[in-house]
Design an enzyme around this catalytic site. Structure first.
Site, PDB file in Angstrom:
ATOM      1  N   ASN A  25     -23.078  46.867 -18.415  1.00 24.72           N
ATOM      2  CA  ASN A  25     -23.651  45.995 -17.395  1.00 24.72           C
ATOM      3  C   ASN A  25     -22.968  44.634 -17.333  1.00 24.72           C
ATOM      4  O   ASN A  25     -22.341  44.299 -16.336  1.00 24.72           O
ATOM      5  CB  ASN A  25     -25.152  45.795 -17.642  1.00 24.72           C
ATOM      6  CG  ASN A  25     -26.011  46.713 -16.797  1.00 24.72           C
ATOM      7  OD1 ASN A  25     -25.504  47.521 -16.033  1.00 24.72           O
ATOM      8  ND2 ASN A  25     -27.318  46.602 -16.954  1.00 24.72           N
ATOM      9  N   ASP A  45     -26.512  26.416 -16.680  1.00 21.48           N
ATOM     10  CA  ASP A  45     -27.273  27.096 -17.732  1.00 21.48           C
ATOM     11  C   ASP A  45     -26.451  28.190 -18.405  1.00 21.48           C
ATOM     12  O   ASP A  45     -26.785  28.627 -19.507  1.00 21.48           O
ATOM     13  CB  ASP A  45     -28.541  27.729 -17.145  1.00 21.48           C
ATOM     14  CG  ASP A  45     -29.582  26.683 -16.790  1.00 21.48           C
ATOM     15  OD1 ASP A  45     -29.404  25.514 -17.166  1.00 21.48           O
ATOM     16  OD2 ASP A  45     -30.573  27.051 -16.128  1.00 21.48           O
ATOM     17  N   LEU A  77     -27.446  40.252 -10.066  1.00 25.99           N
ATOM     18  CA  LEU A  77     -28.140  40.286  -8.777  1.00 25.99           C
ATOM     19  C   LEU A  77     -29.308  39.301  -8.771  1.00 25.99           C
ATOM     20  O   LEU A  77     -29.521  38.582  -7.787  1.00 25.99           O
ATOM     21  CB  LEU A  77     -28.635  41.700  -8.493  1.00 25.99           C
ATOM     22  CG  LEU A  77     -29.313  41.929  -7.142  1.00 25.99           C
ATOM     23  CD1 LEU A  77     -28.317  41.765  -6.001  1.00 25.99           C
ATOM     24  CD2 LEU A  77     -29.955  43.307  -7.075  1.00 25.99           C
ATOM     25  N   SER A  78     -30.062  39.251  -9.865  1.00 24.52           N
ATOM     26  CA  SER A  78     -31.190  38.314  -9.954  1.00 24.52           C
ATOM     27  C   SER A  78     -30.724  36.869  -9.903  1.00 24.52           C
ATOM     28  O   SER A  78     -31.463  35.988  -9.451  1.00 24.52           O
ATOM     29  CB  SER A  78     -31.964  38.559 -11.251  1.00 24.52           C
ATOM     30  OG  SER A  78     -32.498  39.872 -11.283  1.00 24.52           O
ATOM     31  N   THR A 113     -26.075  45.003 -10.166  1.00 25.05           N
ATOM     32  CA  THR A 113     -27.452  45.130  -9.686  1.00 25.05           C
ATOM     33  C   THR A 113     -28.464  44.785 -10.769  1.00 25.05           C
ATOM     34  O   THR A 113     -29.655  45.056 -10.606  1.00 25.05           O
ATOM     35  CB  THR A 113     -27.710  46.567  -9.191  1.00 25.05           C
ATOM     36  OG1 THR A 113     -27.321  47.499 -10.212  1.00 25.05           O
ATOM     37  CG2 THR A 113     -26.916  46.853  -7.931  1.00 25.05           C
ATOM     38  N   ASP A 126     -33.277  52.542 -18.222  1.00 26.13           N
ATOM     39  CA  ASP A 126     -31.910  52.050 -18.092  1.00 26.13           C
ATOM     40  C   ASP A 126     -31.351  51.559 -19.422  1.00 26.13           C
ATOM     41  O   ASP A 126     -30.153  51.681 -19.686  1.00 26.13           O
ATOM     42  CB  ASP A 126     -31.860  50.920 -17.053  1.00 26.13           C
ATOM     43  CG  ASP A 126     -32.007  51.443 -15.627  1.00 26.13           C
ATOM     44  OD1 ASP A 126     -31.792  52.653 -15.413  1.00 26.13           O
ATOM     45  OD2 ASP A 126     -32.332  50.640 -14.739  1.00 26.13           O
ATOM     46  N   GLY A 127     -32.209  50.988 -20.273  1.00 18.96           N
ATOM     47  CA  GLY A 127     -31.744  50.514 -21.575  1.00 18.96           C
ATOM     48  C   GLY A 127     -31.199  51.642 -22.432  1.00 18.96           C
ATOM     49  O   GLY A 127     -30.178  51.482 -23.119  1.00 18.96           O
ATOM     50  N   TYR A 156     -28.764  41.617 -14.075  1.00 18.04           N
ATOM     51  CA  TYR A 156     -28.938  40.165 -14.202  1.00 18.04           C
ATOM     52  C   TYR A 156     -28.164  39.433 -13.099  1.00 18.04           C
ATOM     53  O   TYR A 156     -28.653  38.460 -12.503  1.00 18.04           O
ATOM     54  CB  TYR A 156     -28.448  39.738 -15.580  1.00 18.04           C
ATOM     55  CG  TYR A 156     -28.866  38.353 -16.039  1.00 18.04           C
ATOM     56  CD1 TYR A 156     -29.385  37.410 -15.161  1.00 18.04           C
ATOM     57  CD2 TYR A 156     -28.735  37.986 -17.374  1.00 18.04           C
ATOM     58  CE1 TYR A 156     -29.757  36.156 -15.584  1.00 18.04           C
ATOM     59  CE2 TYR A 156     -29.108  36.737 -17.823  1.00 18.04           C
ATOM     60  CZ  TYR A 156     -29.616  35.819 -16.922  1.00 18.04           C
ATOM     61  OH  TYR A 156     -29.989  34.576 -17.357  1.00 18.04           O
TER      62      TYR A 156
END
Length: 344
Positions: free
Chosen positions: A177, A206, A221-222, A217, A104-105, A219
């Site tokens: 993204n 933060d 999403l996490s 989907t 993906d990167g 960072y």
């Protein structure tokens, strides 16, 4: 590599003068028609079209079959290895496709290079997750053939244009993204978020993630944000570990201009995982709509919902997962009476 068989997989092209003479067509008319076809053929022969491959050094053997297919279909081929930015810029005028080979990167990097130049992108997966890539590496030669045949569609993805303001040298970058504004170390920052000059909120947290639909989907999403179908033109704003009684992600149109202002604290800013600068009090990040990315997709490409189930197990019942894990380990179940019949 012998490309004689490969040529048969590419679409046939009509050649000048191959059309039969029509009934009743005079010799003069036929000659004029032949000259017109000859001029069209000459223009076609002088038109240069190319396909580029963005890959890591040492990955060239993995794409030799795809390169042969592209050449057999009449495309020039180039690779972006050591200096990808220069290679893409050099071939921007004739590039019809950029193939990213990796995870993906690599796809994200290729998207940032291709979108401003309106070059369509196809992702070939050689990474671990490969959520953004529609083609596995062993399928790439056939995917190139299908592209050359016109058997594909284009899906538009929105990028964002990110600009830093405040003290120090200004920085600007594109992201497919997300942009992340996050406090240094384990300190809390106070961040104000405005959407088209309308206050969205002030967060002691933060940090803040502003993600595209494609990046929803990742960072976001996490961090507790919702997955958003990339066909939607939307942004997802997600506070990171905020000190608040109620704080949830917010989905807003991607046509708005989002500004994140540091009211107190020291933060760094990253786009698609790459840091582009630091900000302190009164520094800000402006997020604007960026160029569209053209993503090449095929009729059998996985849908967004299929990707969620395959990669994240979204919507897959726990019992079904347990069954999948144990079904191969279970002994074959005999029908009633079968064991007795065999024993006799």
């Amino acid at each position: 590599m012998d490309v004689s068989n490969i040529r048969r997989t590419c679409p046939a092209r009509a050649t000048a003068g191959s059309r039969p003479r029509r009934q009743g067509q005079s010799g003069v008319d036929h000659a004029r028609a032949s000259r017109r076809r000859g001029r069209r053929g000459a223009r076609h022969m002088t038109e240069h079209r190319s396909i580029g491959f963005l890959l890591h050094p040492g990955e060239q053997p993995a794409v030799q079959g795809a390169i042969a297919r592209a050449q057999a279909c009449g495309f020039g081929v180039w690779t972006a290895l050591d200096r990808p930015e220069d290679a893409v810029a050099e071939h921007a005028s004739d590039a019809k496709l950029l193939v990213t080979v990796g995870g993906d990167g690599t796809f994200l990097y290729g998207a940032r290079l291709a979108a401003p130049r309106a070059i369509p992108v196809m992702g070939a997966n050689r990474g671990r997750l490969g959520f953004l890539n529609d083609v596995e590496i062993d399928q790439l030669p056939d995917a190139i053939t299908r592209f050359c045949s016109g058997e594909y569609s284009i899906q538009r993805r929105s990028l964002i244009d990110v600009e830093l303001g405040g003290e120090g040298e200004a920085a600007r970058a594109l992201a497919l993204n997300e942009v992340v504004v996050r406090a240094r170390d384990v300190n809390v920052a106070r961040l104000r978020v405005d959407a088209d000059s309308d206050l969205l909120g002030v967060f002691d947290s933060d940090g803040i993630v502003v993600a595209t639909a494609t990046g929803s989907t990742a960072y976001a999403l996490s961090a507790g944000g919702p997955p958003v179908d990339p066909r939607l033109r939307a942004l997802v704003v997600v506070p990171l570990a905020p000190h608040a009684v109620i704080s949830r992600a917010v989905v807003i149109p991607d046509a708005v201009r989002v500004r994140v202002t540091v009211e107190r604290g020291h933060v760094f800013v990253a786009v698609d995982g790459a840091s582009i600068g630091d900000l302190t009090d009164d520094g800000d990040v402006l997020v604007r709509p960026g160029p569209d990315l053209a993503v090449v997709r095929f009729a059998d490409s996985p849908t967004f919902h299929e990707r969620l189930r395959q990669k994240f197990r979204f919507g897959v019942p726990h019992k079904e997962l347990e069954t999948r894990d144990t079904v191969d380990a279970e002994p074959e179940r005999l029908e009633p009476g079968k064991a007795l019949h065999d024993a006799s």
